[in-house]
Design an enzyme around this catalytic site. Structure first.
Site, PDB file in Angstrom:
ATOM      1  N   SER A 118      40.886  70.107  42.611  1.00 27.82           N
ATOM      2  CA  SER A 118      39.441  70.334  42.475  1.00 27.82           C
ATOM      3  C   SER A 118      38.651  69.490  43.463  1.00 27.82           C
ATOM      4  O   SER A 118      37.474  69.742  43.658  1.00 27.82           O
ATOM      5  CB  SER A 118      38.932  70.011  41.060  1.00 27.82           C
ATOM      6  OG  SER A 118      39.886  69.473  40.237  1.00 27.82           O
ATOM      7  N   HIS A 141      41.510  77.592  43.396  1.00 27.47           N
ATOM      8  CA  HIS A 141      40.899  76.745  42.364  1.00 27.47           C
ATOM      9  C   HIS A 141      40.587  77.602  41.145  1.00 27.47           C
ATOM     10  O   HIS A 141      39.605  78.349  41.125  1.00 27.47           O
ATOM     11  CB  HIS A 141      39.630  76.092  42.936  1.00 27.47           C
ATOM     12  CG  HIS A 141      39.045  75.051  42.058  1.00 27.47           C
ATOM     13  ND1 HIS A 141      37.695  74.846  41.938  1.00 27.47           N
ATOM     14  CD2 HIS A 141      39.617  74.133  41.230  1.00 27.47           C
ATOM     15  CE1 HIS A 141      37.467  73.867  41.093  1.00 27.47           C
ATOM     16  NE2 HIS A 141      38.620  73.420  40.650  1.00 27.47           N
ATOM     17  N   GLU A 153      38.222  80.171  43.041  1.00 32.75           N
ATOM     18  CA  GLU A 153      37.707  79.850  44.378  1.00 32.75           C
ATOM     19  C   GLU A 153      38.925  79.819  45.308  1.00 32.75           C
ATOM     20  O   GLU A 153      39.869  79.065  45.055  1.00 32.75           O
ATOM     21  CB  GLU A 153      37.016  78.484  44.385  1.00 32.75           C
ATOM     22  CG  GLU A 153      35.671  78.469  43.673  1.00 32.75           C
ATOM     23  CD  GLU A 153      34.990  77.102  43.752  1.00 32.75           C
ATOM     24  OE1 GLU A 153      33.869  77.019  44.276  1.00 32.75           O
ATOM     25  OE2 GLU A 153      35.577  76.114  43.267  1.00 32.75           O
ATOM     26  N   ASN A 191      31.759  73.212  41.670  1.00 31.67           N
ATOM     27  CA  ASN A 191      31.504  71.853  41.194  1.00 31.67           C
ATOM     28  C   ASN A 191      30.210  71.278  41.744  1.00 31.67           C
ATOM     29  O   ASN A 191      29.560  70.461  41.085  1.00 31.67           O
ATOM     30  CB  ASN A 191      32.697  70.934  41.488  1.00 31.67           C
ATOM     31  CG  ASN A 191      33.705  70.991  40.351  1.00 31.67           C
ATOM     32  OD1 ASN A 191      33.338  71.245  39.206  1.00 31.67           O
ATOM     33  ND2 ASN A 191      34.963  70.778  40.657  1.00 31.67           N
TER      34      ASN A 191
END
Ligand SMILES: NC(=O)c1ccc[n+]([C@@H]2O[C@H](COP(=O)([O-])OP(=O)(O)OC[C@H]3O[C@@H](n4cnc5c(N)ncnc54)[C@H](O)[C@@H]3O)[C@@H](O)[C@H]2O)c1
Length: 282
Positions: A118, A141, A153, A191
């Site tokens: 991440s 991801h 992702e 994120n």
């Protein structure tokens, strides 16, 4: 299509990543260095499948059909047969580097290697495999819980081939996910969005504008989010959010600086659901 998929790391993410590939009919190998965790993972996946059966999401015989598709492997030696390997071990560059070094020795030349990191740069991780393989190295991801969350992702590294990006995007669609291509920047896209909102939500609480409960209500009912930011921080542990915000602020500066109240709460051990107290009392 990747017929045989290996997953390294049978924790929260790796177990369910293995499951979604198995549900899509792939032969799957799942490895963990801790044999007890492999048993735990098998039990957890049986529970996830049972819940899905009860909700009518999976066929009645899903446990008998899907679980045997996953081979639980104490070592990586069998991974020479994999067409794709997804790494989901601890978020630690040294631990991941050792795994990529071993995979580099074991997997065949055509194998695509993906990381579920991440926060670590895909280009940095790609440098841990031989130069010829870097064209076949990519970030995938996934989001937790992987069996439910649709998004992946897909993050190409500096040397990833366009054809490999397309193959991986198409594989994600084949297993029922929705991939988006994202540049290899710190925090990728999701994120950065999530923590910008979490930091502002925390600031609202510090300023006494609204309570955590009411902000969660606002996000659910006003923005259509399935869960509010404070519930999410409690579910995933405040210390993890704090750690990500520290990584983001090191990369982007003050706009991602964690709020003082986050540091106070983590310092006090008010870390969320598992510790009995976070923004909410468990
Ligand atoms: N938890 C999340 O919500 C989330 C979301 C997206 C991405 N990620 C990323 O996914 C990865 C895994 O996270 P997680 O939450 O599943 O962690 P976790 O701690 O639940 O699982 C990690 C697993 O890796 C195993 N492991 C450690 N070293 C190993 C090695 N050398 N070989 C094989 N197995 C090894 C551990 O025994 C453990 O079972 C991390 O990179 C994390 O940043 C996590």
């Amino acid at each position: 299509m990747f017929k045989t998929v290996g997953v390294v790391g049978a924790g929260l993410m790796g177990s369910e990543i293995a499951l979604v590939f198995a549900l899509a009919g792939r032969r799957v190998k799942l490895n963990d260095t801790n044999p007890a965790l492999l048993d735990e993972s098998a039990k957890r996946l049986e529970r996830v499948l049972q819940k899905g059966i009860d909700r009518g999401l999976y066929a009645e015989d899903a446990i008998e059909v899907v679980l045997p598709q996953i081979q639980f492997c104490p070592t990586l030696e069998d991974y020479s047969k994999c067409d794709l390997v997804v790494e989901a071990v601890f978020e630690d560059e040294e631990v991941k580097s050792a795994v990529f070094g071993e995979l580099d020795r074991i997997v065949s030349d055509h194998c695509v290697i993906a990381s579920n990191t991440s926060s670590i740069s895909i280009t940095t991780l790609a440098s841990k495999v031989s130069e010829f393989r870097r064209t076949r190295f990519i970030g995938t991801h996934f989001f937790s819980p992987v069996s439910k969350m649709k998004l992946v992702e897909v993050i190409p590294g500096m040397d990833t081939d366009r054809a490999i990006i397309e193959d991986v995007m198409s594989e994600c669609k084949d297993i029922g996910k929705t991939p988006i291509e994202v540049k290899d920047v710190v925090g990728f896209a999701v994120n950065r969005l999530l923590h910008a909102m979490m930091i502002e939500a925390t600031r609202l609480v510090e300023e006494g504008v609204a309570t955590p409960e009411d902000i969660d209500v606002a996000c659910r009912l006003g923005l259509g989010h399935p869960i509010g930011p404070f519930q999410l921080m409690d579910a995933t542990q405040l210390s993890l959010s704090l750690q990500v915000q520290e990584i983001l602020s090191a990369a982007y500066g003050d706009r991602f600086k964690p709020r003082p109240i986050m540091k106070q709460m983590v310092g006090a051990g008010y870390n969320g659901k598992r510790s009995g107290r976070g923004w909410y009392k468990a």
